[in-house]
Write a protein that holds these residues in place. Sequence first.
Motif, short mmCIF file in Angstrom:
data_model
loop_
_atom_site.label_atom_id
_atom_site.label_comp_id
_atom_site.label_asym_id
_atom_site.label_seq_id
_atom_site.Cartn_x
_atom_site.Cartn_y
_atom_site.Cartn_z
N ALA A 1 0.83 -1.21 0.00
CA ALA A 1 0.00 0.00 0.00
C ALA A 1 0.86 1.26 0.00
O ALA A 1 0.61 2.21 -0.74
CB ALA A 1 -0.93 -0.01 1.21
N ALA A 2 1.91 1.26 0.81
CA ALA A 2 2.76 2.45 0.93
C ALA A 2 3.59 2.68 -0.33
O ALA A 2 3.74 3.82 -0.79
CB ALA A 2 3.67 2.33 2.16
N VAL A 3 4.12 1.61 -0.91
CA VAL A 3 4.94 1.75 -2.12
C VAL A 3 4.07 2.20 -3.30
O VAL A 3 4.46 3.05 -4.11
CB VAL A 3 5.68 0.44 -2.46
CG1 VAL A 3 6.29 0.50 -3.86
CG2 VAL A 3 6.76 0.16 -1.43
N SER A 4 2.87 1.64 -3.38
CA SER A 4 1.96 2.02 -4.45
C SER A 4 1.69 3.53 -4.39
O SER A 4 1.70 4.22 -5.41
CB SER A 4 0.66 1.23 -4.30
OG SER A 4 -0.17 1.45 -5.40
N ARG A 5 1.46 4.04 -3.18
CA ARG A 5 1.22 5.47 -3.01
C ARG A 5 2.49 6.28 -3.29
O ARG A 5 2.43 7.33 -3.94
CB ARG A 5 0.72 5.73 -1.58
CG ARG A 5 -0.06 7.02 -1.44
CD ARG A 5 -1.12 6.93 -0.36
NE ARG A 5 -0.57 7.00 0.99
CZ ARG A 5 -0.03 8.09 1.52
NH1 ARG A 5 0.04 9.20 0.82
NH2 ARG A 5 0.43 8.08 2.76
N LEU A 6 3.63 5.78 -2.80
CA LEU A 6 4.92 6.45 -3.04
C LEU A 6 5.14 6.68 -4.53
O LEU A 6 5.48 7.78 -4.97
CB LEU A 6 6.05 5.58 -2.46
CG LEU A 6 7.50 5.98 -2.78
CD1 LEU A 6 7.88 7.27 -2.04
CD2 LEU A 6 8.48 4.86 -2.40
N PHE A 7 4.92 5.62 -5.33
CA PHE A 7 5.21 5.70 -6.77
C PHE A 7 4.23 6.63 -7.50
O PHE A 7 4.47 6.97 -8.65
CB PHE A 7 5.19 4.30 -7.40
CG PHE A 7 6.37 3.42 -7.02
CD1 PHE A 7 7.41 3.89 -6.21
CD2 PHE A 7 6.44 2.11 -7.46
CE1 PHE A 7 8.49 3.08 -5.85
CE2 PHE A 7 7.53 1.28 -7.13
CZ PHE A 7 8.54 1.77 -6.31
N GLU A 8 3.12 7.01 -6.84
CA GLU A 8 2.16 7.91 -7.49
C GLU A 8 2.29 9.35 -7.02
O GLU A 8 1.54 10.23 -7.46
CB GLU A 8 0.73 7.42 -7.24
CG GLU A 8 0.44 6.09 -7.91
CD GLU A 8 -1.05 5.78 -8.01
OE1 GLU A 8 -1.87 6.47 -7.37
OE2 GLU A 8 -1.39 4.83 -8.73
N LEU A 9 3.25 9.61 -6.12
CA LEU A 9 3.38 10.97 -5.59
C LEU A 9 3.65 11.96 -6.71
O LEU A 9 4.51 11.74 -7.57
CB LEU A 9 4.51 11.04 -4.54
CG LEU A 9 4.28 10.29 -3.23
CD1 LEU A 9 5.49 10.45 -2.31
CD2 LEU A 9 3.02 10.78 -2.52
N GLY A 10 2.93 13.06 -6.68
CA GLY A 10 3.15 14.14 -7.64
C GLY A 10 2.43 13.97 -8.96
O GLY A 10 2.56 14.82 -9.85
N VAL A 11 1.67 12.87 -9.11
CA VAL A 11 0.94 12.66 -10.37
C VAL A 11 -0.51 13.11 -10.17
O VAL A 11 -1.22 12.53 -9.35
CB VAL A 11 0.97 11.18 -10.80
CG1 VAL A 11 0.42 11.03 -12.22
CG2 VAL A 11 2.38 10.60 -10.70
N PRO A 12 -0.96 14.14 -10.90
CA PRO A 12 -2.35 14.56 -10.77
C PRO A 12 -3.30 13.42 -11.13
O PRO A 12 -3.09 12.74 -12.14
CB PRO A 12 -2.48 15.72 -11.77
CG PRO A 12 -1.08 16.17 -12.02
CD PRO A 12 -0.22 14.94 -11.88
N THR A 13 -4.32 13.20 -10.29
CA THR A 13 -5.22 12.04 -10.47
C THR A 13 -5.78 11.96 -11.89
O THR A 13 -5.88 10.88 -12.46
CB THR A 13 -6.39 12.14 -9.46
OG1 THR A 13 -5.83 12.39 -8.18
CG2 THR A 13 -7.20 10.86 -9.42
N GLN A 14 -6.14 13.12 -12.45
CA GLN A 14 -6.78 13.09 -13.78
C GLN A 14 -5.82 12.62 -14.87
O GLN A 14 -6.25 12.28 -15.97
CB GLN A 14 -7.37 14.47 -14.13
CG GLN A 14 -6.36 15.59 -14.34
CD GLN A 14 -5.99 16.32 -13.06
OE1 GLN A 14 -6.21 15.83 -11.96
NE2 GLN A 14 -5.41 17.51 -13.19
N GLN A 15 -4.52 12.58 -14.57
CA GLN A 15 -3.55 12.12 -15.56
C GLN A 15 -3.52 10.59 -15.72
O GLN A 15 -3.11 10.08 -16.75
CB GLN A 15 -2.17 12.58 -15.13
CG GLN A 15 -1.51 13.54 -16.11
CD GLN A 15 -0.12 13.92 -15.63
OE1 GLN A 15 0.06 15.02 -15.14
NE2 GLN A 15 0.83 13.02 -15.73
N PHE A 16 -3.95 9.87 -14.67
CA PHE A 16 -3.88 8.41 -14.75
C PHE A 16 -4.84 7.91 -15.82
O PHE A 16 -5.95 8.42 -15.97
CB PHE A 16 -4.21 7.78 -13.39
CG PHE A 16 -3.10 7.96 -12.39
CD1 PHE A 16 -1.86 7.39 -12.61
CD2 PHE A 16 -3.29 8.71 -11.23
CE1 PHE A 16 -0.82 7.55 -11.69
CE2 PHE A 16 -2.26 8.89 -10.32
CZ PHE A 16 -1.02 8.30 -10.55
#
Length: 291
Positions: free
Chosen positions: A260-275
């Motif tokens: 859970a923590a690594v998944s969140r770490l790897f998404e830091l700084g990415v605006p949600t709408q970009q996914f």
Amino acid sequence: QAAKAKTNFVPTKEDYQKVYNKIATLLDADDYDDGSYGPVLVRLAWHSSGTYDKDTKTGGSNYATMRFESEASHGANNGLNIARNLLEQVKNEFDWISYGDLWTLAGVTAIQEMAGPKIPWRAGRIDGQAADATPDGRLPDATQGSDHLRKIFGRMGFNDQEIVALSGAHALGRCHPDRSGFTGPWTFSPTTLTNAYYQLLFDETWQWKKWNGPKQLEDKKTKSLMMLPTDYVLVTDKSFKKYAKAYAQDQDLFFKDFSAAVSRLFELGVPTQQFVTPEPWIMKSVDEQEE
Ligand code: DDH
């Protein structure tokens, strides 16, 4: 390959699985470290993400700013050119992938292929500009204590439990004198993710290593393992210790919280709408695809 030639190529999960599979073929290397590029790929993914500052919403994995000399040259990133160069082979074959997606997917691949838990992952990072590069000093300094850890990881948005869970990545890999100044591995199985890092923290007697290098600990029994001052804080700080003990006793709990923590770490700084998808993907391991 046929799809690649089309101009409006929109990659699907299957295309990213092909990238995962390609990265997986590059992990084993008899002539490198403990026989795997996995650990250094995990470190690249972490250092490209851990620059995030939640207050200014700068840094993180979105723009892959370690491509630029101003950030690649930060002391903390010494040696990560090895990981970036390795991944160029993948970029050449799958030129549609952004560097931020490539580096974080490589971290996911390495963790999963080194027997770790599934790391939910989403695509959508975009390549940024040199002006997006982060200032030096955003990643943790191994010589410091618990205040520093809370300050650095708190800036990324992580709490005590998550700090301890993320630190379990040190079950993997080793320190290199020519990169960080420190030396040696944390565990006896540096290419397999387990909760051994926490078990060793509690079960071994740790003493300061007598040498000319930076302050680090060694296990009294074999003197072949190491802990950084920041690792040892996980057993001296009362709050950290509670979580470290729980992970030492329960690998499933560690895997669940680490994932859970690594998944969140790897998404830091990415605006949600970009996914590209609202729901993260679980990429298949090589073994699962062979079944
Ligand atoms: Fe780390 N780490 N790390 N680390 N790290 C080093 C190596 C590796 C700190 C310092 C160092 C995380 C947290 C911290 C990995 C993953 C993660 C080295 C040695 C130092 C120094 C580099 C070298 O000489 O090659 C400090 C300090 C912290 C902290 O304060 C918590 C986290 C959160 C992760 C993660 O992935 C989630 C990995 C993997 C390596 C091994 C690299 C290799 O080449 O082997």
